[in-house]
Design a protein around this motif. Structure first.
Motif, mmCIF file in Angstrom:
data_model
loop_
_atom_site.group_PDB
_atom_site.id
_atom_site.type_symbol
_atom_site.label_atom_id
_atom_site.label_comp_id
_atom_site.label_asym_id
_atom_site.label_seq_id
_atom_site.Cartn_x
_atom_site.Cartn_y
_atom_site.Cartn_z
ATOM 1 N N PHE A 191 -26.912 33.299 4.634
ATOM 2 C CA PHE A 191 -25.755 32.275 3.664
ATOM 3 C C PHE A 191 -24.564 32.509 5.011
ATOM 4 C CE2 PHE A 191 -22.069 31.369 0.787
ATOM 5 C CZ PHE A 191 -22.550 29.266 0.964
ATOM 6 N N MET A 192 -24.114 31.533 5.084
ATOM 7 C CA MET A 192 -23.167 31.203 6.571
ATOM 8 C C MET A 192 -21.765 30.230 6.217
ATOM 9 S SD MET A 192 -23.325 30.163 10.758
ATOM 10 C CE MET A 192 -23.283 28.678 10.329
ATOM 11 N N ILE A 193 -21.187 31.035 6.385
ATOM 12 C CA ILE A 193 -19.633 29.514 5.836
ATOM 13 C C ILE A 193 -18.908 30.212 7.330
ATOM 14 C CG2 ILE A 193 -17.705 29.395 4.719
ATOM 15 C CD1 ILE A 193 -18.789 31.534 2.177
ATOM 16 N N SER A 194 -18.650 29.103 7.844
ATOM 17 C CA SER A 194 -17.320 28.784 8.947
ATOM 18 C C SER A 194 -15.905 27.460 9.262
ATOM 19 C CB SER A 194 -18.075 28.383 10.666
ATOM 20 O OG SER A 194 -17.326 28.580 11.314
ATOM 21 N N LYS A 195 -15.362 28.070 9.635
ATOM 22 C CA LYS A 195 -14.307 27.114 9.007
ATOM 23 C C LYS A 195 -13.613 27.136 10.252
ATOM 24 C CE LYS A 195 -10.214 25.673 6.515
ATOM 25 N NZ LYS A 195 -9.186 24.951 8.101
ATOM 26 N N LYS A 196 -13.344 25.721 11.110
ATOM 27 C CA LYS A 196 -12.203 25.464 12.625
ATOM 28 C C LYS A 196 -10.884 24.780 11.407
ATOM 29 C CE LYS A 196 -12.987 23.138 16.643
ATOM 30 N NZ LYS A 196 -14.281 22.251 18.050
ATOM 31 N N ILE A 197 -9.478 25.078 12.516
ATOM 32 C CA ILE A 197 -8.781 24.263 11.786
ATOM 33 C C ILE A 197 -8.608 22.948 12.153
ATOM 34 C CG2 ILE A 197 -6.536 23.976 13.296
ATOM 35 C CD1 ILE A 197 -6.694 26.842 15.051
ATOM 36 N N GLY A 198 -7.681 22.490 11.122
ATOM 37 C CA GLY A 198 -8.160 21.488 10.518
ATOM 38 C C GLY A 198 -9.115 20.674 9.797
ATOM 39 N N TYR A 199 -10.073 21.589 10.017
ATOM 40 C CA TYR A 199 -11.522 20.656 9.106
ATOM 41 C C TYR A 199 -11.797 21.761 7.753
ATOM 42 C CZ TYR A 199 -12.607 19.089 13.746
ATOM 43 O OH TYR A 199 -12.781 17.922 14.967
ATOM 44 N N ASN A 200 -12.779 21.078 7.318
ATOM 45 C CA ASN A 200 -13.645 21.909 5.433
ATOM 46 C C ASN A 200 -13.897 22.996 5.924
ATOM 47 O OD1 ASN A 200 -12.230 19.797 4.284
ATOM 48 N ND2 ASN A 200 -13.393 18.631 4.316
ATOM 49 N N TYR A 201 -14.522 23.501 5.461
ATOM 50 C CA TYR A 201 -15.566 24.328 5.726
ATOM 51 C C TYR A 201 -17.029 24.409 5.484
ATOM 52 C CZ TYR A 201 -11.941 27.973 3.167
ATOM 53 O OH TYR A 201 -10.966 28.493 3.575
ATOM 54 N N GLU A 202 -17.773 24.725 6.432
ATOM 55 C CA GLU A 202 -19.111 24.935 6.901
ATOM 56 C C GLU A 202 -19.787 25.928 6.138
ATOM 57 O OE1 GLU A 202 -19.854 21.795 7.833
ATOM 58 O OE2 GLU A 202 -18.004 20.616 8.322
ATOM 59 N N LEU A 203 -20.954 24.619 5.463
ATOM 60 C CA LEU A 203 -21.542 26.120 4.844
ATOM 61 C C LEU A 203 -23.260 25.869 5.380
ATOM 62 C CD1 LEU A 203 -20.913 25.795 0.834
ATOM 63 C CD2 LEU A 203 -19.685 26.626 2.932
ATOM 64 N N VAL A 204 -24.169 26.780 5.650
ATOM 65 C CA VAL A 204 -25.221 26.623 6.213
ATOM 66 C C VAL A 204 -26.228 27.872 4.810
ATOM 67 C CG1 VAL A 204 -27.005 26.919 7.744
ATOM 68 C CG2 VAL A 204 -24.287 26.127 8.452
ATOM 69 N N PHE A 205 -27.699 27.204 5.121
ATOM 70 C CA PHE A 205 -28.629 28.462 3.891
ATOM 71 C C PHE A 205 -29.563 28.420 5.164
ATOM 72 C CE2 PHE A 205 -31.882 29.495 0.595
ATOM 73 C CZ PHE A 205 -30.736 30.862 0.622
ATOM 74 N N PHE A 206 -29.800 29.890 4.777
ATOM 75 C CA PHE A 206 -31.361 29.640 5.660
ATOM 76 C C PHE A 206 -32.270 31.128 5.700
ATOM 77 C CE2 PHE A 206 -34.033 29.088 9.506
ATOM 78 C CZ PHE A 206 -35.196 28.118 8.973
ATOM 79 N N ASP A 207 -33.133 31.027 5.809
ATOM 80 C CA ASP A 207 -34.540 32.358 6.054
ATOM 81 C C ASP A 207 -35.113 32.110 6.961
ATOM 82 O OD1 ASP A 207 -36.242 34.359 5.248
ATOM 83 O OD2 ASP A 207 -36.259 34.455 3.274
ATOM 84 N N TRP A 208 -34.912 32.814 7.545
ATOM 85 C CA TRP A 208 -35.067 32.722 9.421
ATOM 86 C C TRP A 208 -36.950 33.221 9.171
ATOM 87 C CZ3 TRP A 208 -31.944 30.950 13.332
ATOM 88 C CH2 TRP A 208 -31.125 30.715 12.640
ATOM 89 N N ARG A 209 -37.396 34.360 8.117
ATOM 90 C CA ARG A 209 -39.318 33.841 7.923
ATOM 91 C C ARG A 209 -40.041 32.792 7.836
ATOM 92 N NH1 ARG A 209 -38.918 38.017 2.951
ATOM 93 N NH2 ARG A 209 -37.066 36.233 2.361
ATOM 94 N N LEU A 210 -39.149 31.553 7.525
ATOM 95 C CA LEU A 210 -39.879 30.064 7.576
ATOM 96 C C LEU A 210 -40.247 30.296 8.836
ATOM 97 C CD1 LEU A 210 -40.105 27.691 5.468
ATOM 98 C CD2 LEU A 210 -39.017 27.268 6.599
ATOM 99 N N LEU A 211 -39.916 30.974 9.564
ATOM 100 C CA LEU A 211 -39.731 30.380 11.081
ATOM 101 C C LEU A 211 -41.625 31.544 11.773
ATOM 102 C CD1 LEU A 211 -36.745 30.119 13.501
ATOM 103 C CD2 LEU A 211 -37.868 28.462 12.144
ATOM 104 N N GLU A 212 -41.569 32.117 10.632
ATOM 105 C CA GLU A 212 -42.997 32.952 11.307
ATOM 106 C C GLU A 212 -44.309 31.828 10.749
ATOM 107 O OE1 GLU A 212 -42.844 36.945 9.245
ATOM 108 O OE2 GLU A 212 -40.957 36.864 9.582
ATOM 109 N N ASN A 213 -44.443 31.310 9.841
ATOM 110 C CA ASN A 213 -45.431 30.423 9.394
ATOM 111 C C ASN A 213 -45.598 29.797 11.261
ATOM 112 O OD1 ASN A 213 -47.854 27.973 9.263
ATOM 113 N ND2 ASN A 213 -46.495 27.302 7.346
#
Length: 986
Positions: free
Chosen positions: A122-144
């Motif tokens: 679960f990733m949270i990132s924020k830049k000056i003047g921007y809202n918070y950005e949220l990302v959710f991912f399970d990298w094991r999906l790439l093993e398919n």
């Protein structure tokens, strides 16, 4: 037709390219560094910490963060080339208004390292003047291996704040789980809470790419995703992270189900020590600390376990700094020019020499690797071969054992694995294992760095696994040059048969000095053991002596009561008493002159001496009485016989002591003379044994010259041996004199050295204390002004003024103000002026200052009129400070006494001020020492007060001393006397 990319390729580029955990964390920290972060952090929250039900791992930075477009156009795009082009930013908002940094990353795939540490993410990132950005991912999906990149859904969400993160996470989980369902049936398969509906399997329409081989993986991912949660502890951590950042920006990764290697870092068992050491040694020195410049970033790895939090990176000691090069026995600084030459300086102990080396290899432009500066310290393996003090040697040895190695930094940023214990890329240990006397250098004893940059050393590039540099022509040329350099340097100065003797001579000198000191310490140790043994045996010896002596006195008394007693009847008793009288002087343990007893031993010795004196005071009168009684009973002839026997016993005792010491002297002299002759014969033999053979084999003039040089060198070497071993002993004996007690002189010097060393260590604390006092004084004034102002404001408020609590607050503050006012005379002594101070004013001041203690301990003051009427000319803060210090000590030492009295008096005849108390009496041997700097018997005391009191009084022409003289010390406790400074002390 065009390429299509399987999702598995991303997995191979990311997690598949990461060699180990430190490399994964370093890659993510590199991204934070490139984002102009000041703080890079890894943090483990272990299950059980403040009630947590699961384990969590967070990696965060306070860099510039990302907007939605940054995530879509950069972060989710692999192989971005902005870093590989090595383009410098322009100081702006994009650099957080900091000086542009050379990018640490270059392949554009470091972000995928997060897949290595656990899943889901679960990733949270924020830049000056921007809202918070949220990302959710399970990298094991790439093993398919059935999925293409275009099949993958990576859910994101933009939010204004972090108040509803729980709901936001549910939304992201629901979006992510769409990766497992057909669009037609998705609403039946996943409900609005992001949970699986309880439906029959016939209603589940999986995408065909999730076939039988992938069902286990699918179930594991879905189960993990559904269990992902956010609790108050995590959310608070997220909010605090962004609130504490200078611009409230940054990026944070929360990893669920962190890998076992991360979890094991919190365990302190023996099995996990090596892995912890590996991780710590890999993550410390993130940016180059050897240059002494302030690091651009700070990195930490916090472990939260149960109720404890600690920084993993500091758990095994601090890393190297530039100052550690000053502790190196061998120090190398210079530059490899890229073609095979080195130019720089070598410091061998305290001798600095210019050193130039040129490789014999062929100079080929295709193998040019660019200039590489090197700075390296080397620590001797044994203290006896080091020029450092014991504490310095231990300090650097601990660091070398923990973090020793040769590091590589590119653009001030560490390159892994260099510096690790197993990363001996120049093969120091391999050569040393073949022949240490030839190759000398050990990887485990060195510390320092090679300084490469992307501009200077463009062909020295990282492997795709980020585990070292590519083994290309330039890399091989550099390692060959570096290896040849160290081999040649060792042969020139450090090998057993080095070309230059600078190092070997200094090392031998240090070894000899060490062995001499070691022998001296061993002698001290034996004296200490003997002295301790005598202290332990003393009580029994005294009891036996006292019992035997008293029995003999009683027996003599009984014999003398017989009117017709003869000398023959009491002769044996008198003889035994005489022997005991002589032995009496030797009962008390003798203090060694070279060994300084501990305070505990001094205390025991002092008590033993008191006990012995008490014993003597008891038996001496009785012995004298019986002597007179014997004289009355015996004839003059018998008394003369007894006197002659006593006389002879003293002569015999002295003769016995002198003969015993003479025999020791003769034995030692014989032993030394024998050893001197033996060593001398060996030296002569070494010089002369091949003489005839050499002379007979000379057949040319050139050989004469050659052998002359060899013999001259051999003679110089043997003479140096004699000058280092034999001659110093002779010189020492030659300087000996019966008029000088060498043992006492050495003991005095050693005592002075120990005292100076101790005082120097304490002086640093004292300096800091002085600074702290100034700061506290300033802050106290500021705080006082603020509180006083607020009380005045509150007092003017009609609503508050009627509240009892306010009145109570005001009263307590006034008490604090009064106490602070009492301290005011103690400030700024240097600015005070000398004036007449009434001792009665001083007394009243003491009553106010010690008001609480006087009441608590029921302390009584006995103050004479002569004291109250006395006037002393001195600076007011000085006299106040002195009395406060002495009275404060008195209060402490009177606590356990039934009667607590402090006496203040002035003796007109001798012009002396008496400050006495009924507390603990100061032992005679401490009467002078208590005024020494840092000498104290109080727990946590600093031993400064009495020292400063004496110094201040001396500056005012006065002096202070402690005494047990009963005429002055009437309370039989501690007694101090202030008098005029005598001319002898000026």
């Amino acid at each position: 037709m065009q390429f299509r990319t399987k999702a598995r390729a991303v997995d191979l580029l990311g997690k598949g390219q990461i060699a180990d955990l430190p490399t994964a964390i370093t890659e993510l920290w590199k991204n934070g560094y490139d984002a102009y972060a000041d703080n890079l952090k890894a943090e483990l929250f272990k299950k059980g910490y403040q009630g947590l039900e699961n384990d969590y791992f967070i990696i965060s930075d306070d860099g510039k963060g990302m907007s939605n477009s940054d995530i879509l156009d950069k972060w989710l795009v692999l192989g971005t080339d902005s870093k590989s082009r090595a383009e410098l930013d322009i100081e702006s908002e994009d650099t957080l208004w900091k000086q542009p940094r050379i990018k640490a990353g270059e392949k554009g795939i470091g972000r995928l390292s997060i897949a290595y540490v656990g899943n889901p993410m679960f990733m949270i990132s924020k830049k000056i003047g921007y809202n918070y950005e949220l990302v959710f991912f399970d990298w094991r999906l790439l093993e398919n291996f059935n999925l293409f990149i275009s099949d993958i859904v990576i859910p994101t969400k933009t939010v204004e704040n972090l108040e509803n993160l729980g709901d936001d996470l549910i939304f992201l989980k629901r979006e992510f789980l769409k990766n497992f369902t057909d669009e037609k049936y998705k609403n039946y398969y996943i409900n609005s809470n992001g949970e699986l509906d309880d439906i029959t399997s016939s209603d589940k329409a999986f995408v065909s790419k999730w076939d039988n081989q992938q069902l286990i993986l699918k179930d594991e991912i879905i189960e993990s995703v559904l269990q992902c949660d956010l609790n108050k502890i995590l959310i608070k951590n997220f909010i605090d992270h962004f609130e504490k950042a200078k611009y409230k920006t940054g990026t944070l990764f929360l990893t669920y189900n962190p890998i076992d290697q991360i979890l094991d870092l919190s365990e302190k068992d023996i099995d996990g020590l090596e892995d912890r050491k590996f991780v710590i040694s890999s993550l410390t020195g993130f940016t180059n600390p050897f240059k002494g410049e302030e690091s651009k970033v700070k990195n930490s790895f916090l472990i939260n376990i149960k109720d404890e939090t600690f920084d993993l990176l500091n758990s095994r000691g601090n890393f190297f700094t530039k100052d550690d090069f000053d502790l190196a026995d061998v120090y190398i600084k210079g530059i490899f020019d890229g073609y095979g030459s080195f130019n720089g300086k070598i410091r061998i102990y305290d001798e600095v020499i210019d050193y130039v080396y040129t490789s014999s290899r062929k100079k080929d432009k295709r193998s040019f690797y660019g200039e590489i500066p090197i700075e390296l310290g080397y620590s001797q393996g044994e203290e006896k071969s080091s020029s450092l003090t014991e504490s310095q040697f231990k300090s650097i040895k601990d660091k070398v054992e923990e973090f020793g190695g040769l590091y590589i930094f590119r653009d001030e940023f560490r390159v892994l694995p260099y510096g690790r214990e197993t990363a001996d890329f120049l093969r120091f240990e391999e050569r040393r294992s073949r022949r240490a006397g030839t190759y000398y250098f050990s990887y485990r004893r060195m510390y320092g760095y090679l300084d490469i940059t992307r501009d200077r050393n463009e062909f020295l590039k990282d492997k795709s696994s980020r585990e070292g540099l590519i083994n290309n022509a330039q890399y091989r040329a550099f390692t060959n040059d570096a290896i040849s350099f160290f081999v040649t340097l060792a042969q020139d100065y450090f090998a057993t048969e080095a070309k230059e003797s600078l190092f070997l001579n200094k090392k031998k000198q240090l070894n000899d000095e060490h062995e001499a000191l070691k022998a001296d310490k061993e002698r001290d140790r034996k004296e200490k053991i003997a002295f301790t043994k005598s202290l332990n045996e003393y009580p029994k010896k005294l009891e036996e002596h006292q019992s035997k002596y008293e029995n003999l006195l009683n027996e003599l008394d009984a014999k003398l009561d017989n009117l017709n007693v003869t000398y023959s009847e009491i002769e044996s008793i008198l003889d035994e008493l005489q022997i005991l009288d002589i032995e009496f002087k030797g009962i008390l343990p003798k203090v060694p002159k070279r060994y300084k007893p501990t305070e505990t031993q001094k205390e025991r010795l002092y008590k033993f001496e008191n006990r012995l004196n008490n014993y003597f005071e008891v038996v001496a009168p009785k012995r004298e009485l019986l002597n007179r009684k014997a004289q009355d009973k015996l004839e003059i002839r018998d008394l003369k016989i007894d006197f002659t026997k006593k006389y002879n016993s003293y002569i015999s005792s002295l003769e016995k002591e002198l003969n015993a010491n003479r025999q020791t002297l003769e034995s030692k002299a014989d032993s030394l003379l024998k050893e001197y002759k033996e060593r001398s014969r060996n030296l002569i033999k070494n010089l002369s044994e091949n003489k005839d053979e050499i002379v007979n084999n000379i057949i040319s003039k050139d050989q004469v010259s050659l052998h002359t040089d060899k013999i001259q060198d051999l003679y110089s070497s043997l003479l140096n041996q004699a000058q280092g071993t034999l001659f110093p002993l002779v010189e020492h004996i030659n300087r000996l004199s019966f008029d000088i007690d060498e043992e006492q002189v050495q003991g005095a010097y050693k005592a002075q050295y120990d005292q100076m060393k101790y005082q120097w260590e304490q002086t640093r604390d004292t300096a800091q204390l002085g600074i702290a006092v100034e700061i506290i004084d300033h802050e106290f004034n500021q705080l006082y002004a603020k509180i006083n102002n607020q009380i005045n404001v509150l007092n003017n408020n009609e609503i508050v003024s009627c509240i009892k609590e306010f009145n109570y607050l005001e009263k307590n503050f006034k008490q604090l103000e009064d106490k602070y006012a009492l301290l005011s005379p103690l400030y700024r002594i240097s600015g005070a002026v000398t004036k007449d101070i009434s001792c009665n004013v001083v007394f009243k001041y003491l009553l106010e200052f010690f008001e609480n203690q006087i009441e608590e301990y029921n302390i009584k003051f006995e103050v004479s009129d002569s004291f109250k009427n006395h006037i002393i000319k001195i600076k007011e803060p000085v006299i106040h400070t002195i009395f406060i210090n002495i009275i404060n000590n008195a209060v402490y030492w009177m606590r356990n006494k039934e009667e607590r009295i402090i006496k203040l008096d002035y003796l007109i005849d001798s012009n002396e001020i008496i400050i006495a108390n009924s507390g603990e009496k100061i032992p005679d041997y401490r009467l002078d020492k208590i005024f020494d700097l840092f000498y104290t018997q109080r727990p946590n005391g600093r031993g400064i007060g009495l020292y400063l009191s004496k110094q201040s009084l001396n500056e005012a022409g006065l002096d202070i001393y402690a005494t047990n003289n009963k005429k002055l010390n009437s309370l039989n406790g501690a007694c101090f006397v202030i008098n005029q400074l005598s001319s002898n002390n000026v």
